[in-house]
Write a protein that holds these residues in place. Structure first.
Motif, PDB file in Angstrom:
ATOM      1  N   ASP A  63       7.068   3.194  11.427  1.00  0.00           N
ATOM      2  CA  ASP A  63       5.386   2.708  11.236  1.00  0.00           C
ATOM      3  C   ASP A  63       4.921   3.283  12.422  1.00  0.00           C
ATOM      4  OD1 ASP A  63       3.576   1.109  10.368  1.00  0.00           O
ATOM      5  OD2 ASP A  63       4.163  -0.566  11.812  1.00  0.00           O
ATOM      6  N   ARG A  69      -7.158  13.844   7.791  1.00  0.00           N
ATOM      7  CA  ARG A  69      -6.913  13.338   6.549  1.00  0.00           C
ATOM      8  C   ARG A  69      -5.433  13.738   6.085  1.00  0.00           C
ATOM      9  NH1 ARG A  69     -12.303  14.274   5.537  1.00  0.00           N
ATOM     10  NH2 ARG A  69     -13.526  12.434   4.985  1.00  0.00           N
ATOM     11  N   LYS A  87     -11.776  -2.156   6.887  1.00  0.00           N
ATOM     12  CA  LYS A  87     -11.084  -1.114   5.958  1.00  0.00           C
ATOM     13  C   LYS A  87     -11.647  -1.194   4.570  1.00  0.00           C
ATOM     14  CE  LYS A  87      -6.536  -0.687   6.455  1.00  0.00           C
ATOM     15  NZ  LYS A  87      -5.091  -1.012   6.281  1.00  0.00           N
ATOM     16  N   GLY A 140      -4.117   0.457  11.759  1.00  0.00           N
ATOM     17  CA  GLY A 140      -4.764  -0.140  10.477  1.00  0.00           C
ATOM     18  C   GLY A 140      -4.259  -1.635  10.207  1.00  0.00           C
ATOM     19  N   ASP A 180       2.242   9.462   6.910  1.00  0.00           N
ATOM     20  CA  ASP A 180       2.725   8.256   5.717  1.00  0.00           C
ATOM     21  C   ASP A 180       3.775   8.666   5.029  1.00  0.00           C
ATOM     22  OD1 ASP A 180       0.676   6.723   6.331  1.00  0.00           O
ATOM     23  OD2 ASP A 180      -0.816   7.255   4.803  1.00  0.00           O
ATOM     24  N   ARG A 216      -2.633  12.104   8.340  1.00  0.00           N
ATOM     25  CA  ARG A 216      -2.373  10.823   7.955  1.00  0.00           C
ATOM     26  C   ARG A 216      -1.537  10.952   6.670  1.00  0.00           C
ATOM     27  NH1 ARG A 216      -7.882   9.851   8.901  1.00  0.00           N
ATOM     28  NH2 ARG A 216      -8.487   8.908  10.901  1.00  0.00           N
ATOM     29  N   ASP A 220     -10.737   0.837   0.586  1.00  0.00           N
ATOM     30  CA  ASP A 220      -9.960   1.640   0.045  1.00  0.00           C
ATOM     31  C   ASP A 220      -8.899   2.284   0.998  1.00  0.00           C
ATOM     32  OD1 ASP A 220     -12.662   2.890  -1.820  1.00  0.00           O
ATOM     33  OD2 ASP A 220     -11.346   1.280  -2.116  1.00  0.00           O
ATOM     34  N   GLN A 221      -8.176   1.350   1.982  1.00  0.00           N
ATOM     35  CA  GLN A 221      -7.124   1.995   2.721  1.00  0.00           C
ATOM     36  C   GLN A 221      -7.754   2.828   3.912  1.00  0.00           C
ATOM     37  OE1 GLN A 221      -4.099   0.327   2.358  1.00  0.00           O
ATOM     38  NE2 GLN A 221      -5.206  -0.609   0.541  1.00  0.00           N
ATOM     39  N   GLU A 222      -8.989   3.101   3.677  1.00  0.00           N
ATOM     40  CA  GLU A 222      -9.385   3.784   4.794  1.00  0.00           C
ATOM     41  C   GLU A 222      -9.941   3.025   6.171  1.00  0.00           C
ATOM     42  OE1 GLU A 222     -12.687   6.313   3.733  1.00  0.00           O
ATOM     43  OE2 GLU A 222     -12.823   7.421   5.911  1.00  0.00           O
ATOM     44  N   THR A 223      -9.584   3.181   7.370  1.00  0.00           N
ATOM     45  CA  THR A 223      -9.916   2.273   8.551  1.00  0.00           C
ATOM     46  C   THR A 223     -11.151   2.691   9.005  1.00  0.00           C
ATOM     47  OG1 THR A 223      -8.055   1.360   8.914  1.00  0.00           O
ATOM     48  CG2 THR A 223      -9.399   1.352  10.795  1.00  0.00           C
ATOM     49  N   ASN A 227     -13.458  -6.723   6.251  1.00  0.00           N
ATOM     50  CA  ASN A 227     -13.677  -5.705   5.182  1.00  0.00           C
ATOM     51  C   ASN A 227     -14.938  -5.829   4.465  1.00  0.00           C
ATOM     52  OD1 ASN A 227     -10.944  -5.165   5.488  1.00  0.00           O
ATOM     53  ND2 ASN A 227     -10.472  -6.913   3.920  1.00  0.00           N
TER      54      ASN A 227
END
Length: 528
Positions: free
Chosen positions: A382, A366, A105, A69, A373, A369, A107-110, A137
């Motif tokens: 990372d 989902r 991306k 991302g 995180d 991930r 809303d933080q979704e790739t 974006n």
């Protein structure tokens, strides 16, 4: 197809406009389709490429961008291992080639990647990366909007507008009622999960007792907290207690509290969980494990709303919304005399069946991930998944449900050899997954022992383990060695006269679960 015809034209226009704004030789917009696979949506500079093509130039670099991302930029791409498979295509007589790729991306979704390459002019790439990120974006927002409009066949409405439309402006404004915050600890978009969330939202508006049912690891505590946070009691305490492995005396002290000197070690007065939850919500997990003697004491509190502390004489009034949770078959327990019928009816006012992870496979990426995180934050790492790794996870059975998935992610992240998790990093790909051996019964003698109430055989596979439990009630199906779950289901249906509700009681399941199993195995219900 990953795009509509109108969006495809818009993306093509974007790629055709970029060369006028940036020095570039080739470029492409690559997006994730509904199955999570990467497909080319628009290109520039390719003689034989077309929208939707399966061939992905710079695939290794694109996988890395989607997984991380984050942007990737190489002044000389030929020196990177990510481009070794297409050096000839990169060179093309131009000397050193610069590659720039950025994630798309929202809303933080790739949603995919926008990338270009060009001749290396020795300049800095920071400004180009920023510009491409801005364009990427905007493209991502266009893709998101197009997908929503295609699904709903109507424009997207903001949350406030949707609420007003549904309510008809008859209810008071939401701020006046202090609407609770979003329940972001429940992750998933699958139909099975959405159905449960809708039930939770309705049930939360009342004070009715709720019984959360489902396999171990399906997140009963998270749904109990959601009911509390969506209810009018959300400003009051949410108290929980796991009833498993607690003796009757300890459980009584935990729930009702005790007076000073009530027993050895009671050096001071202590309020019980019922008192602490007064005005709020009390979650009793593993309710099926409490002893018959204590069940009678609990029933009085639920009926009268009154209790006395252990060793005390003062009657205390409490106002508590009760939520119970269990993975045990309480119907069988009632039939066997292990659980009081009157208590069963008291706590089973609104039963909610939580779907196992195998019924919501679309939520696995989902959830994975989210767990990764959390691992990264806790360990200052990372790490990221490649699409192939997420695809592998989606195909796993996970009998231990969300809890097993979390353990798998943490184990894999701990042992990962690079910053990107690939399929070969998973222990199941190296024959080292102890969990799969546990659930398939591999290398275990068939000695009559049971797991989750059902003997397991060597013939079972990870993809299709037996999912039926609790065949211990009256009229239960006899399980023999090498029996399959399909044979067990047919046997139960025949014994029940092909009545699904009766077969469900024999197997210790719900009628909905039996219906799902019948469809999964392609068994036609006979009419007698």
């Amino acid at each position: 197809m990953i795009t509509s015809a109108s969006l495809e034209i818009k993306l093509a226009n974007v790629m055709n406009t970029l060369p006028a704004l940036l020095p570039m030789r080739r470029g492409a917009i690559v997006a994730l389709n509904a199955d999570g696979a990467l497909e080319t949506a628009a290109t520039f500079g390719f003689e034989h490429a077309s929208s939707g093509a399966r061939y992905l130039p710079a695939k290794a670099a694109i996988d890395r961008i989607v997984a991380k991302g984050a942007p990737l930029a190489f002044p000389d791409a030929c020196k990177s291992d990510l481009f070794q498979d297409e050096l000839q295509s990169l060179m093309s007589g131009t000397g050193q080639v610069t590659f720039i790729g950025v994630p798309m991306k929202v809303d933080q979704e790739t949603l995919g990647t926008l990338w270009i390459d060009r001749a290396n002019d020795g300049g800095t790439l920071e400004q180009e990366v920023r510009f491409l990120s801005l364009v990427a974006n905007l493209v991502a927002q266009a893709i998101r909007l197009d997908r929503h409009q295609s699904r709903d066949d109507q424009p997207i409405m903001d949350e406030e507008g949707a609420r007003k439309k549904n309510s008809g402006d008859k209810e008071p404004p939401e701020p006046a009622r202090q609407r609770p915050a979003k329940i972001d600890w429940i992750v998933g978009e699958s139909p099975a999960l959405k159905e449960v969330v809708e039930i939770v939202e309705v049930v939360a508006r009342t004070n009715s007792a709720v019984l959360l049912r489902g396999e171990s690891g399906t997140g009963k505590e998270f749904f109990a907290r959601a009911i509390h946070e969506l209810s009018s009691r959300r400003k009051k305490p949410f108290v929980k207690l796991n009833c498993a492995a607690l003796s009757g005396s300890v459980l009584e002290s935990e729930l009702f509290g005790h007076e000073k000197g009530a027993f050895t070690g009671a050096i001071s007065q202590r309020a019980g969980r019922f008192e602490l939850a007064d005005g709020g919500t009390l979650l009793l997990d593993e309710i099926g494990e409490i002893s018959p003697a204590f069940q009678a004491k609990l029933l009085r509190v639920l009926q009268e709303g009154e209790l006395e502390r252990v060793g005390g004489t003062k009657t205390l009034k409490v106002d508590v919304r009760l939520i119970c949770a269990t993975n045990k078959n309480l119907e069988t327990a009632v039939a066997d005399g292990e659980f009081r019928a009157d208590l069963y009816y008291r706590i089973n006012v609104v039963p909610i069946f939580l779907p196992p992870l195998r019924e919501r496979k679309g939520d696995i990426p989902r959830l994975a991930r989210v767990f990764l995180d959390q691992f990264n934050k806790e360990n200052n790492r990372d790490l990221a998944f490649t699409p192939a790794a997420l695809d592998l996870l989606s195909k796993c059975y996970f009998p231990g449900n969300v809890r097993e998935l979390e353990n798998c992610v943490r184990r894999t992240a701990t042992l990962a050899r690079s910053g990107t998790i690939v399929p070969s990093d998973f222990s199941c790909q190296n024959g080292q997954c102890a969990s799969s051996m546990l659930w398939t019964g591999a290398d275990r003698p068939h000695d009559g022992h049971t797991f989750n109430g059902l003997a397991m055989s060597r013939s079972l596979s990870v993809e299709s383990p037996i999912s039926f439990g609790y065949p211990s009630g009256p009229g239960s199906v006899t399980v023999t060695q090498n029996v399959t779950d399909r044979e067990l289901l047919i046997s139960a249906m025949e014994k029940a006269g092909w009545v699904q509700a009766k077969a469900a009681r024999i197997l210790g399941l719900t009628p909905r679960q039996v219906g799902y199993a019948l469809r999964r195995h392609g068994i036609k219900v006979k009419k007698i």
